[in-house]
Write a protein that holds these residues in place. Sequence first.
Motif, mmCIF file in Angstrom:
data_model
loop_
_atom_site.group_PDB
_atom_site.id
_atom_site.type_symbol
_atom_site.label_atom_id
_atom_site.label_comp_id
_atom_site.label_asym_id
_atom_site.label_seq_id
_atom_site.Cartn_x
_atom_site.Cartn_y
_atom_site.Cartn_z
ATOM 1 N N GLY A 159 0.838 -1.269 -0.136
ATOM 2 C CA GLY A 159 0.010 -0.080 0.066
ATOM 3 C C GLY A 159 0.989 1.337 0.091
ATOM 4 O O GLY A 159 0.440 2.159 -0.879
ATOM 5 N N VAL A 160 1.789 1.307 0.933
ATOM 6 C CA VAL A 160 2.765 2.391 0.973
ATOM 7 C C VAL A 160 3.473 2.574 -0.478
ATOM 8 O O VAL A 160 3.765 3.673 -0.779
ATOM 9 N N PHE A 161 3.960 1.557 -1.108
ATOM 10 C CA PHE A 161 4.628 1.365 -2.216
ATOM 11 C C PHE A 161 3.448 2.023 -3.468
ATOM 12 O O PHE A 161 4.134 2.885 -4.160
ATOM 13 N N PHE A 162 2.358 1.704 -3.472
ATOM 14 C CA PHE A 162 1.587 2.374 -4.470
ATOM 15 C C PHE A 162 1.278 3.731 -3.893
ATOM 16 O O PHE A 162 1.074 4.654 -5.111
ATOM 17 N N ILE A 163 1.253 4.215 -2.761
ATOM 18 C CA ILE A 163 1.119 5.698 -2.633
ATOM 19 C C ILE A 163 2.377 6.407 -2.956
ATOM 20 O O ILE A 163 2.116 7.582 -3.661
ATOM 21 N N PHE A 164 3.603 5.879 -2.517
ATOM 22 C CA PHE A 164 4.668 6.622 -3.254
ATOM 23 C C PHE A 164 4.713 6.619 -4.769
ATOM 24 O O PHE A 164 5.138 7.561 -5.602
ATOM 25 N N PHE A 165 3.975 5.521 -5.239
ATOM 26 C CA PHE A 165 4.242 5.443 -6.862
ATOM 27 C C PHE A 165 3.030 6.614 -7.434
ATOM 28 O O PHE A 165 3.539 7.405 -8.476
ATOM 29 N N GLY A 166 1.968 6.666 -6.726
ATOM 30 C CA GLY A 166 1.041 7.592 -7.128
ATOM 31 C C GLY A 166 1.683 9.155 -6.884
ATOM 32 O O GLY A 166 1.492 10.077 -7.535
ATOM 33 N N PHE A 167 2.488 9.363 -5.867
ATOM 34 C CA PHE A 167 3.228 10.758 -5.444
ATOM 35 C C PHE A 167 4.256 10.816 -6.533
ATOM 36 O O PHE A 167 4.273 12.124 -7.030
ATOM 37 N N ALA A 168 4.826 9.709 -6.984
ATOM 38 C CA ALA A 168 5.733 10.024 -8.107
ATOM 39 C C ALA A 168 5.132 10.544 -9.006
ATOM 40 O O ALA A 168 5.732 11.381 -9.792
ATOM 41 N N ILE A 169 4.198 10.101 -9.577
ATOM 42 C CA ILE A 169 3.197 10.493 -10.957
ATOM 43 C C ILE A 169 2.934 11.745 -10.520
ATOM 44 O O ILE A 169 3.129 12.626 -11.545
ATOM 45 N N ILE A 170 2.549 12.455 -9.621
ATOM 46 C CA ILE A 170 1.962 13.748 -9.353
ATOM 47 C C ILE A 170 2.965 14.499 -9.452
ATOM 48 O O ILE A 170 3.045 15.580 -10.012
ATOM 49 N N VAL A 171 4.198 14.293 -8.802
ATOM 50 C CA VAL A 171 5.720 15.091 -8.899
ATOM 51 C C VAL A 171 6.091 15.035 -10.242
ATOM 52 O O VAL A 171 6.541 16.252 -10.701
ATOM 53 N N ALA A 172 5.969 14.115 -11.022
ATOM 54 C CA ALA A 172 6.644 14.265 -12.582
ATOM 55 C C ALA A 172 5.673 14.882 -13.160
ATOM 56 O O ALA A 172 6.291 15.830 -14.114
ATOM 57 N N GLY A 173 4.360 14.690 -13.116
ATOM 58 C CA GLY A 173 3.505 15.712 -13.741
ATOM 59 C C GLY A 173 3.760 17.304 -13.419
ATOM 60 O O GLY A 173 3.919 18.159 -14.448
ATOM 61 N N ASN A 174 4.110 17.642 -12.210
ATOM 62 C CA ASN A 174 4.444 18.941 -11.770
ATOM 63 C C ASN A 174 5.642 19.368 -12.377
ATOM 64 O O ASN A 174 5.865 20.483 -12.585
ATOM 65 N N VAL A 175 6.656 18.437 -12.184
ATOM 66 C CA VAL A 175 8.009 18.656 -13.097
ATOM 67 C C VAL A 175 7.870 19.132 -14.342
ATOM 68 O O VAL A 175 8.316 20.252 -14.707
ATOM 69 N N ILE A 176 7.073 18.486 -15.150
ATOM 70 C CA ILE A 176 6.850 18.452 -16.464
ATOM 71 C C ILE A 176 6.203 19.881 -16.686
ATOM 72 O O ILE A 176 6.489 20.815 -17.514
ATOM 73 N N MET A 177 5.090 20.068 -15.825
ATOM 74 C CA MET A 177 4.052 21.378 -16.129
ATOM 75 C C MET A 177 4.857 22.523 -15.797
ATOM 76 O O MET A 177 4.707 23.588 -16.717
ATOM 77 N N HIS A 178 5.736 22.736 -14.697
ATOM 78 C CA HIS A 178 6.483 23.917 -14.462
ATOM 79 C C HIS A 178 7.526 24.226 -15.253
ATOM 80 O O HIS A 178 7.919 25.173 -15.692
ATOM 81 N N GLY A 179 8.096 22.811 -15.939
ATOM 82 C CA GLY A 179 9.247 23.178 -16.742
ATOM 83 C C GLY A 179 8.685 23.646 -18.173
ATOM 84 O O GLY A 179 9.278 24.705 -18.906
ATOM 85 N N ILE A 180 7.480 23.313 -18.693
ATOM 86 C CA ILE A 180 7.035 23.915 -19.723
ATOM 87 C C ILE A 180 6.440 25.231 -19.768
ATOM 88 O O ILE A 180 6.811 26.307 -20.650
ATOM 89 N N ILE A 181 5.658 25.619 -18.410
ATOM 90 C CA ILE A 181 5.366 27.020 -18.314
ATOM 91 C C ILE A 181 6.345 27.943 -18.183
ATOM 92 O O ILE A 181 6.283 29.138 -18.623
ATOM 93 N N ALA A 182 7.605 27.556 -17.666
ATOM 94 C CA ALA A 182 8.921 28.554 -17.316
ATOM 95 C C ALA A 182 9.420 28.824 -18.689
ATOM 96 O O ALA A 182 10.318 29.516 -18.630
#
Length: 548
Positions: free
Chosen positions: A293-316
């Motif tokens: 369960g913790v693994f999947f939570i970290f997995f989901g967190f990693a997807i959200i963080v990766a999305g934010n990194v891509i989003m802010h990189g494009i907007i910048a």
Amino acid sequence: MRYSVKSLLVAVLFLLAVPSVGLSSIMFPLEPPDTSSPRATLDSFIYYTDKLYEAASISDDDFTLEAEYLQRAEGCFDFSEIPPTLVADLSIEAVLRLREILDRIDLPDLNDVPDKNDIKSIDVVAWRMPHTEITIGRVAKGPRVGSYLFTPETVTKLAEYYDEVRELPYKQNKVDPDYCGLYEQFIYSSGWMIPDGLLSELPPWMKSGYMGQAVWQWVGLFILLVLGGLCLWIVWLINKRMKCRFESYSWAPWRLAFPLFGMALCAFLEYLIDKQINITGHVLSIVIMGLEGVFFIFFGFAIIVAGNVIMHGIIASSKIKEEALDADVIKLVVRLATFGLVFVLFYNAGSYFGVPVTAVFASAGIVGIAVALAARETLANFFGGVSIFLDRPFRAGDYIVLDSGERGEVKAVGMRSTRLLTRDNILITIPNSVITNVKITNQSMPEPHFRVRIKLGVAYGSDVDRVEALLMDQALNNELVVASPAPRVRFRAFGDSALEYELLCWAACPEDKGRVIHTLSRDIYKKFNEEGIVMPFPQRDVHLHKAE
């Protein structure tokens, strides 16, 4: 017998690492155990576990046969109600537990167990072993439909059955008199990373069992979980410092370090706890489910963080403004993709844990309809934002005039509302559902320049050529007036008291309109006074005559 347990444990690891075994065995690798009837299933289980015990007691470095026999014995069980994440571990325990139970009770004569002929003559749905609750039933659905397997209820209660018979002696006609119990040796043994010599040096109380585990296993489990939590906390602190240090960077892939480390840590802890400390039973189920369960939570967190990194990189990037609708659209698209991936992840995670996700999401769909009806105004604003994105009537930075008279600079265009800053420095927030249904004048399109008109009049008798030259000079010498398009002077009309002129020029942007009018009007007035050009104003003489 200690070597047999180690051999069995290595065979388990071999089975988990290489699912398709049997390349070097004498058995047909794709042939399943015979489960065509309750008699065939019981006979197959006893036969393959006999072979398993026999192979485990032989000093041999080839564990292929042990793995095959174990796999065939597992094929006699219905694990359909066990979460997939636990099947690999609980299936091994089920085989050893059931064999220990059968070794301690009187088995029925196989001739008394229904076979294929009995099934054809009478419809046998399930058969229960006499004087027990151990049941072999026919599978009603799934890939093994029609097979007779030890039922899921039997699998669930094997630990309870084992506790009831564990103090009973072995039937001497079935096993070696020196046999001391393979199941408990297996659950109290360790993996290859922990040498047998180390365990043999432990005091007796550390080897004693408590709630299905040896005391040393409980100590090892506690130490691993504490060390894992400590490592996770240290990595979180490092990640937090890096965030403060490199906050100005557009692309920040290092933000993924914490969730990725959490995923790797959960997988490593699961391996150590399951395969090295060899935690078993319900304790293993709880720990594995928790770590997964913790693994999947970290997995989901990693997807959200990766999305934010891509989003802010494009907007910048220099071509996209943070306050523009393009930035909001990028945010929306990336977040929809992110949440879509998270949805798929947790949908699969639910199936992985045996949760009926279809029913859960069906209920969520009904709730979603109710929420949509309650939030129809928000949805109207959202689709208004989509309409603005598609039509592009204005962008952030444009000067617009609304039908109601408000004029100002568009500061931000969001998916829900548009914010307008007036020249009085007042911020107006307008819902997108409203702004898409009113008339809008965009003073910054199609060109960013804004036309300024200054009307004036000169006295009759003035030198019109001189007047026009002076007006052009004032426009060309004004820093706020752009050179292209060029300024122009137009003689508009013969007024009642003046020759009416209009100076046409362009400000660089709409917000310069007021300053351009101010500076040009002031400079023209001064220059006309210097040149003696009169700017008349309407006046009327009233003559009063005395009445006779």
